[in-house]
Motif scaffolding. Structure first.
Motif, PDB file in Angstrom:
ATOM      1  N   UNK A 132      -2.854   2.721  20.773  1.00 37.68           N
ATOM      2  CA  UNK A 132      -2.433   1.797  19.721  1.00 37.68           C
ATOM      3  C   UNK A 132      -2.064   2.564  18.452  1.00 37.68           C
ATOM      4  N   UNK A 133      -0.801   2.943  18.265  1.00 32.85           N
ATOM      5  CA  UNK A 133      -0.418   3.574  17.000  1.00 32.85           C
ATOM      6  C   UNK A 133      -0.747   2.716  15.782  1.00 32.85           C
ATOM      7  N   UNK A 134      -0.611   1.383  15.912  1.00 30.34           N
ATOM      8  CA  UNK A 134      -0.921   0.530  14.761  1.00 30.34           C
ATOM      9  C   UNK A 134      -2.397   0.653  14.368  1.00 30.34           C
ATOM     10  N   UNK A 135      -3.272   0.736  15.361  1.00 25.39           N
ATOM     11  CA  UNK A 135      -4.703   0.856  15.080  1.00 25.39           C
ATOM     12  C   UNK A 135      -5.061   2.259  14.591  1.00 25.39           C
ATOM     13  N   UNK A 136      -4.357   3.285  15.098  1.00 24.74           N
ATOM     14  CA  UNK A 136      -4.601   4.650  14.624  1.00 24.74           C
ATOM     15  C   UNK A 136      -4.218   4.764  13.149  1.00 24.74           C
ATOM     16  N   UNK A 137      -3.088   4.191  12.770  1.00 24.60           N
ATOM     17  CA  UNK A 137      -2.669   4.199  11.368  1.00 24.60           C
ATOM     18  C   UNK A 137      -3.734   3.528  10.505  1.00 24.60           C
ATOM     19  N   UNK A 138      -4.233   2.374  10.970  1.00 26.21           N
ATOM     20  CA  UNK A 138      -5.257   1.637  10.219  1.00 26.21           C
ATOM     21  C   UNK A 138      -6.556   2.429  10.124  1.00 26.21           C
ATOM     22  N   UNK A 139      -6.928   3.126  11.194  1.00 25.70           N
ATOM     23  CA  UNK A 139      -8.171   3.897  11.206  1.00 25.70           C
ATOM     24  C   UNK A 139      -8.124   5.009  10.155  1.00 25.70           C
ATOM     25  N   UNK A 140      -7.014   5.727  10.119  1.00 23.16           N
ATOM     26  CA  UNK A 140      -6.874   6.801   9.131  1.00 23.16           C
ATOM     27  C   UNK A 140      -6.812   6.237   7.716  1.00 23.16           C
ATOM     28  N   UNK A 141      -6.113   5.125   7.542  1.00 22.37           N
ATOM     29  CA  UNK A 141      -6.006   4.537   6.206  1.00 22.37           C
ATOM     30  C   UNK A 141      -7.364   4.048   5.720  1.00 22.37           C
ATOM     31  N   UNK A 142      -8.132   3.433   6.597  1.00 26.37           N
ATOM     32  CA  UNK A 142      -9.470   2.953   6.233  1.00 26.37           C
ATOM     33  C   UNK A 142     -10.341   4.114   5.769  1.00 26.37           C
ATOM     34  N   UNK A 143     -10.243   5.247   6.463  1.00 24.44           N
ATOM     35  CA  UNK A 143     -11.055   6.406   6.093  1.00 24.44           C
ATOM     36  C   UNK A 143     -10.599   7.017   4.773  1.00 24.44           C
ATOM     37  N   UNK A 144      -9.304   6.914   4.479  1.00 31.97           N
ATOM     38  CA  UNK A 144      -8.769   7.486   3.239  1.00 31.97           C
ATOM     39  C   UNK A 144      -8.951   6.555   2.049  1.00 31.97           C
TER      40      UNK A 144
END
Length: 459
Positions: A322-334
């Motif tokens: 899930x690229x959409x979820x990977x983007x969200x995961x990194x954004x949440x951490x940042x």
């Protein structure tokens, strides 16, 4: 103080053109008009050097969707050169580069985020495979491995250090501030909870390459490691499990051709600006307006899977990543670091506005100050207010053409069988001869045309 005010007002110039231009490319991709998306993105890359990298990412993805794989590979080579130049710079830090990518402003050149690096390398590896450039594919796989090792981890993100001068933690406790931040976090909840920092599909792609096109036992061991990593990230995909079994066994299973179906569907999250008021930073009535504008993401709503048939038999194409979820995961951490930087910047602007306005008021209140000083005090308040609002902008630049999901199926088939996308008669393929075939599918919306092509990997 008047020159200082003029300097502040000059900060309002140089409006970021990406805010207006970015949606044009995304809408074209959503509608399946990849030709327009590629043309517009390439033109913008030439016009806006500081944003060229993000425009080139969109252009390369759109050219790939058109089947212009060599042109896509050429642009991704330029992207990789830019990324490698940064990585090879003295003093380069993976963590610092990642955090800067989420917090840089429009005035700065676009910095690639972890998802940009991972999927740029993934697409380049696919381009090389589909054009038959096996040596180039091997180089691309090595690059992809490095990128995933460096940027596919949550260890990139550290808790931001407290600022001794400005207590930004207090701002998050205010009710109105909490409400604004809550809107950002609500859109992240579902996406990020289903995400990973690394990409299972990209690991599988490397494993499949070394398994099917490897040259020696060391390649087979590379295949095993990458396929193991893919199954650890997503153990439910049958193609991952079967390929891992093959990599661990001296003989491969199945008869006839092995057909890999790789489907890209949907659209990655939308980026938007969330303005958050921070009343705790208002030091007095002399500071008329203080807020922060934070970047935020929300699901696009374009997330579905294609249905296939092999002759008359239904084919399931299970989720790979899930690229959409990977983007969200990194954004949440940042996000904690993004908030800390934005809040501190707001505090600095509030303090500067307070000092300027205070000085102007004191000058206007002096005896014999005249009407000019009074008018200047009013103009100063207006100017500092415009400056604060005008320079409070979230950086929304992003690779907008990424899919929501990658799906992968492994089929045992024979030459001459017909592969069809249900509901899309234009997407029909008679399988050619070959021991290993790679079928690529792409569709952004259920009612839009499907891109389909087939590449024999092993004749």
């Amino acid at each position: 103080m008047r020159p200082l005010l003029l300097i502040l007002l000059l900060g309002l110039t140089g409006c970021a053109t990406y805010v207006d231009r970015g949606p044009r490319v995304r809408v074209a991709v959503e509608e399946g008009d990849y030709e327009t998306a590629a043309t517009v993105a390439q033109n913008f890359a030439a016009d806006e050097p500081k944003d060229a990298l993000v425009w080139n990412l969109d252009a390369a993805a759109a050219l790939r969707a058109q089947g212009k794989l060599k042109e896509s590979a050429r642009i991704l080579e330029q992207v990789e050169v830019a990324m490698r130049a940064e990585e090879e710079r003295a003093g380069f830090s993976v963590s610092d580069a990642t955090l800067a990518a989420f917090s840089s402003g429009y005035a700065e050149a676009y910095r690639p985020r972890p998802a940009d690096r991972i999927y740029a390398s993934t697409y380049q590896a696919l381009n090389r495979l589909e054009t038959g450039d096996l040596n180039g594919a091997r180089v691309a796989m090595a690059r992809l491995r490095f990128v995933q090792q460096a940027f596919g981890s949550g260890q990139l993100y550290v808790k931001p250090k407290a600022n001794d001068k400005y207590d930004v933690a207090k701002a998050t406790q205010d009710a109105r501030t909490k409400e604004g931040l809550g809107m950002i976090e609500e859109n992240l909840t579902t996406l990020a909870s289903e995400g990973t920092y690394d990409d299972a599909f990209s690991h599988w792609l490397q494993g499949m390459f070394f398994l099917r096109l490897g040259q020696d036992p060391s390649d087979r061991e590379k295949a095993r490691k990458e396929l193991l990593a893919a199954t650890q990230l997503n153990g439910s995909n049958d193609a991952f499990r079967r390929d891992l079994k093959d990599a661990e066994s001296p003989t491969s299973e199945g008869q006839g051709a092995i057909v890999y179906v790789v489907a890209e569907t949907g659209m990655c999250p939308e980026w938007y600006q969330q303005r958050v008021d921070i009343p705790l930073f208002i030091v007095s009535s002399r500071v008329p307006y203080v807020s922060v504008a934070l970047p935020a993401i929300r699901p696009s709503g374009l997330n579905y899977n294609l249905k296939l048939k092999l002759d008359a038999q239904d084919v399931v194409v299970p989720l790979a990543s899930r690229p959409d979820a990977l983007i969200a995961k990194h954004f949440e951490a940042a996000l904690p670091g993004i908030k800390a930087q934005a809040f501190t910047s707001a505090a600095v602007k509030a303090t500067a506005s307070y000092l300027i306005n205070k000085s102007s008021e004191e000058a206007a209140n002096r005896q014999n100050s005249g009407s000019g000083a009074v008018l200047w005090a009013i103009a100063t308040k207006v100017g500092t207010s415009l400056y604060t609002v005008g320079t409070t902008k979230a950086d929304l630049r992003n690779w907008s053409g990424l899919p929501a999901r990658f799906s992968v199926a492994r089929l045992d088939a024979k030459a001459g069988q017909k592969l069809t996308v249900v509901g899309h008669p234009e997407a029909t393929l008679v399988l050619p001869a070959g021991k290993v075939l790679l079928v690529s599918l792409k569709s952004t919306q259920e009612n839009q045309p499907v891109v389909l092509r087939c590449t024999p990997l092993v004749p």
